[in-house]
Design an enzyme around this catalytic site. Structure first.
Site, PDB file in Angstrom:
ATOM      1  NE  ARG A 181      12.560   5.841   1.936  1.00  0.00           N
ATOM      2  CZ  ARG A 181      12.308   4.546   1.100  1.00  0.00           C
ATOM      3  NH1 ARG A 181      13.277   4.475   0.141  1.00  0.00           N
ATOM      4  NH2 ARG A 181      11.465   3.745   1.373  1.00  0.00           N
ATOM      5  CB  CYS A 285       3.176   1.330  -7.254  1.00  0.00           C
ATOM      6  SG  CYS A 285       1.471   2.134  -7.328  1.00  0.00           S
TER       7      CYS A 285
HETATM    8  P1  NAD Z   1       7.951   1.263   2.501  1.00  0.00           P
HETATM    9  O1  NAD Z   1       7.068   0.016   2.688  1.00  0.00           O
HETATM   10  O2  NAD Z   1       9.250   1.002   2.733  1.00  0.00           O
HETATM   11  O3  NAD Z   1       7.279   2.408   3.351  1.00  0.00           O
HETATM   12  C1  NAD Z   1       5.943   2.744   3.362  1.00  0.00           C
HETATM   13  C2  NAD Z   1       5.581   3.594   4.721  1.00  0.00           C
HETATM   14  O4  NAD Z   1       5.732   2.288   5.652  1.00  0.00           O
HETATM   15  C3  NAD Z   1       6.537   4.631   5.051  1.00  0.00           C
HETATM   16  O5  NAD Z   1       5.710   5.521   5.595  1.00  0.00           O
HETATM   17  C4  NAD Z   1       7.415   4.224   6.126  1.00  0.00           C
HETATM   18  O6  NAD Z   1       7.828   4.963   6.923  1.00  0.00           O
HETATM   19  C5  NAD Z   1       6.587   2.851   6.877  1.00  0.00           C
HETATM   20  N1  NAD Z   1       7.337   1.802   7.234  1.00  0.00           N
HETATM   21  C6  NAD Z   1       8.572   1.277   6.444  1.00  0.00           C
HETATM   22  N2  NAD Z   1       9.127   0.121   7.247  1.00  0.00           N
HETATM   23  C7  NAD Z   1       8.201  -0.002   8.288  1.00  0.00           C
HETATM   24  C8  NAD Z   1       8.206  -1.092   9.228  1.00  0.00           C
HETATM   25  N3  NAD Z   1       9.058  -1.867   9.310  1.00  0.00           N
HETATM   26  N4  NAD Z   1       7.057  -0.890  10.132  1.00  0.00           N
HETATM   27  C9  NAD Z   1       6.054  -0.082   9.830  1.00  0.00           C
HETATM   28  N5  NAD Z   1       6.235   1.065   9.072  1.00  0.00           N
HETATM   29  C10 NAD Z   1       7.324   0.899   8.138  1.00  0.00           C
HETATM   30  O7  NAD Z   1       7.767   1.935   0.925  1.00  0.00           O
HETATM   31  P2  NAD Z   1       8.265   3.203   0.253  1.00  0.00           P
HETATM   32  O8  NAD Z   1       9.725   2.741  -0.109  1.00  0.00           O
HETATM   33  O9  NAD Z   1       8.329   4.366   0.815  1.00  0.00           O
HETATM   34  O10 NAD Z   1       7.455   3.049  -1.344  1.00  0.00           O
HETATM   35  C11 NAD Z   1       7.889   2.354  -2.305  1.00  0.00           C
HETATM   36  C12 NAD Z   1       6.862   0.935  -2.224  1.00  0.00           C
HETATM   37  O11 NAD Z   1       5.506   1.392  -2.070  1.00  0.00           O
HETATM   38  C13 NAD Z   1       6.902   0.307  -3.539  1.00  0.00           C
HETATM   39  O12 NAD Z   1       6.943  -1.234  -3.220  1.00  0.00           O
HETATM   40  C14 NAD Z   1       5.850   0.654  -4.075  1.00  0.00           C
HETATM   41  O13 NAD Z   1       5.449  -0.431  -5.191  1.00  0.00           O
HETATM   42  C15 NAD Z   1       4.549   0.757  -3.299  1.00  0.00           C
HETATM   43  N6  NAD Z   1       3.656   1.577  -3.778  1.00  0.00           N
HETATM   44  C16 NAD Z   1       2.353   0.921  -3.733  1.00  0.00           C
HETATM   45  C17 NAD Z   1       1.556   1.624  -4.483  1.00  0.00           C
HETATM   46  C18 NAD Z   1       0.135   0.979  -4.764  1.00  0.00           C
HETATM   47  O14 NAD Z   1      -0.980   1.695  -4.629  1.00  0.00           O
HETATM   48  N7  NAD Z   1       0.103  -0.141  -4.542  1.00  0.00           N
HETATM   49  C19 NAD Z   1       1.514   2.916  -4.657  1.00  0.00           C
HETATM   50  C20 NAD Z   1       2.716   3.649  -4.322  1.00  0.00           C
HETATM   51  C21 NAD Z   1       3.790   2.987  -3.968  1.00  0.00           C
END
Ligand code: NAD
Length: 503
Positions: A181, A285
């Site tokens: 994104r 997060c």
């Molecule tokens: P997301 O889980 O949608 O995506 C994260 C990554 O996973 C991306 O690179 C995406 O391409 C990949 N991805 C997405 N769907 C997938 C699938 N089905 N199979 C394999 N890979 C896949 O998360 P997001 O919307 O980009 O980010 C927001 C989320 O991240 C929130 O839930 C937030 O709380 C979390 N977050 C957590 C932390 C932490 O340190 N705990 C830090 C930042 C963000």
């Protein structure tokens, strides 16, 4: 695979920008709703090419003296500082956060690069002389090989910098898969790493979606996977990665509660909560989406303060220096967050401030949602249970600190929390007994600095080791313990059948 230096945005493999794969998707500017870039989505072949490049670079990089590896990180730090404005513009254009917030994110990322530049100190290992007669023993920390990182949209520069600088400083090579994104800044930083002296192939970046991620999870040449993103995907990454024999750390979602005690300095708590709930449009997060007020008087005072402050909040483009809060990242995410507000109303929470009709002049097609404030949120409501990841703050009323803590401890997430109080005893009881990984006392966003480690508890983290800081050195290395003796020449020694010990 064809080489390209212009749009669409491709990948960085073996030091070259390449356009790999046949699928692509638009990258939107969330303030305008316009697609400004197209990103290629790597296919299996492209990801395998990146892994091959990383594998080929490993032996020479592993044997490069740690001081030389560390110096690349020192040079990168300087380059990141020099290119900060350019990088922050990329972040704001694709994520939407205000420029000052992008600068904060980048600075935190740079601090991780700085910590990685201490690799010589961090990799010294442990040594004991005379663990037995003329026997010495030492433990050293060897790199794993090729590691992979998969990162979320909300910190497009910082979260990748949590991962690969320490991984490569430890002697690994790396394949990064940033969020599709907002992919531009991670790719640009990888180019700066080349400029800083990182040899081609040591860091490779592939843009993509599930196909790219699944290739990384299944390829036996990938030895470790760091993931940050939502909990359902984190859980999937952890189980798939472990199934394929990899070391995995998968950081997931959150629902962070802030407890406000009756003795708290309410105006200060309100100011702190404003930034923690609405900064970056709530897309952090470690954001605070829930306030747990102890006592009705506390709740009323906090709500009155929040309402006053919310009336002043300036919604607008992240490029406008007057803006406090930018747009949400995509149209789909805007619809999801707005849907949560609708659901909260339907389930009986009291919506005191409604940002659903917000408009920003000149940006009518942008994904702007104004701040929303709920009173009387209750455990069991959807807006209490689920991560919203938007500018929506709910206040829960409780009678005692223990009630607040029980509620927090029962929640499925355990990323961050904080308490506002002037009572040291209450604060100590809270920090000692709360089932959450990162805890603040009068600190609303207790994000550990780069030389500590970052990680939640419960379903906010799958794996054992936290991200960055000292845990990252352990995550990206294997301990090897060597026990050595040099018997005197010509001295015959008898056979011993007993297990060797110091008896
Ligand atoms: P997301 O889980 O949608 O995506 C994260 C990554 O996973 C991306 O690179 C995406 O391409 C990949 N991805 C997405 N769907 C997938 C699938 N089905 N199979 C394999 N890979 C896949 O998360 P997001 O919307 O980009 O980010 C927001 C989320 O991240 C929130 O839930 C937030 O709380 C979390 N977050 C957590 C932390 C932490 O340190 N705990 C830090 C930042 C963000």
């Amino acid at each position: 695979m064809t080489t390209s230096h212009s749009a669409p945005l491709g990948h960085l493999i073996n030091g070259q920008r390449v356009v790999g794969g046949s699928r692509s998707q638009p990258v939107f500017n969330p303030a305008t709703g316009q697609a400004e870039t197209t990103v290629m989505l790597a296919d299996k072949t492209t990801v395998e090419a990146a892994i091959t490049a990383a594998q080929a670079a490993f032996t020479s990089w592993r044997n490069t003296p740690p001081l030389k590896r560390a110096r690349v990180m020192s040079s990168l730090k300087v380059l990141l500082e020099q290119h900060a404005d350019e990088l922050c513009e990329m972040i704001t254009r694709e994520h939407g956060k205000v420029l000052s917030d992008a600068m904060g994110e980048l600075q935190r990322g740079i601090e991780n690069v700085e910590y990685a530049s201490y690799a010589t100190e961090l990799l010294k290992g442990e040594h004991s002389k005379n663990v037995g007669p003329a026997i010495d023993s030492w433990s050293e920390f060897q790199p794993l090989g090729v590691a992979a990182g998969i990162t979320p949209f909300n910190f497009p520069a910082m979260v990748p910098l949590w991962m690969w600088p320490m991984a490569v400083a430890c002697g690994n090579t790396f394949v990064l898969k940033p969020s599709e994104r907002d992919p531009t800044s991670a790719l640009r930083i990888a180019e700066l790493a080349l400029e800083a002296g990182l040899p081609p192939g040591v860091l490779n970046v592939v843009n993509g979606d599930k196909e790219a991620v699944d290739t990384l999870l299944q390829d036996p040449r990938i030895k470790a996977v760091s993931f940050v993103g939502s909990t359902p995907i984190a859980e999937y990454i952890y189980s798939e990665g472990c199934k394929h024999g990899k070391r995995v750390q998968a950081l997931g979602g959150a629902k962070n509660h802030a407890v406000v005690m009756p003795d708290a300095d309410v105006p200060n708590a309100v100011n702190a909560l404003m930034g923690a709930a609405f900064g970056s449009c709530g897309e952090r997060c470690m954001a605070i989406p829930l306030v747990v007020a102890v006592g009705d008087e506390t709740a009323d005072a906090v709500l009155a303060g929040l309402k006053t402050e919310l009336a002043k909040i300036r919604l607008g483009s992240g490029f406008d220096a007057q803006s406090d809060m930018g747009p949400l990242v995509t149209r789909a995410h805007f619809d999801k967050v707005k849907g949560y507000v609708d659901q909260g109303v339907k389930e009986g929470a009291l919506l005191l401030v409604d940002g659903r009709g917000a408009k920003v002049a000149g940006h009518e097609a942008g994904y702007f949602l104004g701040p929303c404030l709920f009173d009387h949120v209750k455990p069991g409501m959807t807006i209490y249970l689920e991560e919203i990841f938007g500018p929506v703050l709910g206040v829960v009323r409780v009678k005692t600190l223990q009630e607040a803590m029980d509620m927090i401890n029962d929640h499925e997430y355990g990323n961050g929390t904080c308490i506002f109080t002037r009572d040291g005893e209450a604060a100590r009881y809270f920090t000692d007994n709360i089932q959450v990984g990162m805890v603040g006392v009068n600190v609303p966003l207790p994000v550990p600095v780069a030389y500590h480690s970052f990680g939640g508890w419960k379903r906010s983290l799958f794996g054992d080791l936290h991200a960055y800081g000292p845990d990252a050195v352990r995550f990206y290395t294997k301990r090897k313990t060597i026990t050595q003796r040099w018997p005197a020449a010509g001295v015959r020694e008898g056979t011993v059948f007993a297990f060797p010990s110091s008896r």
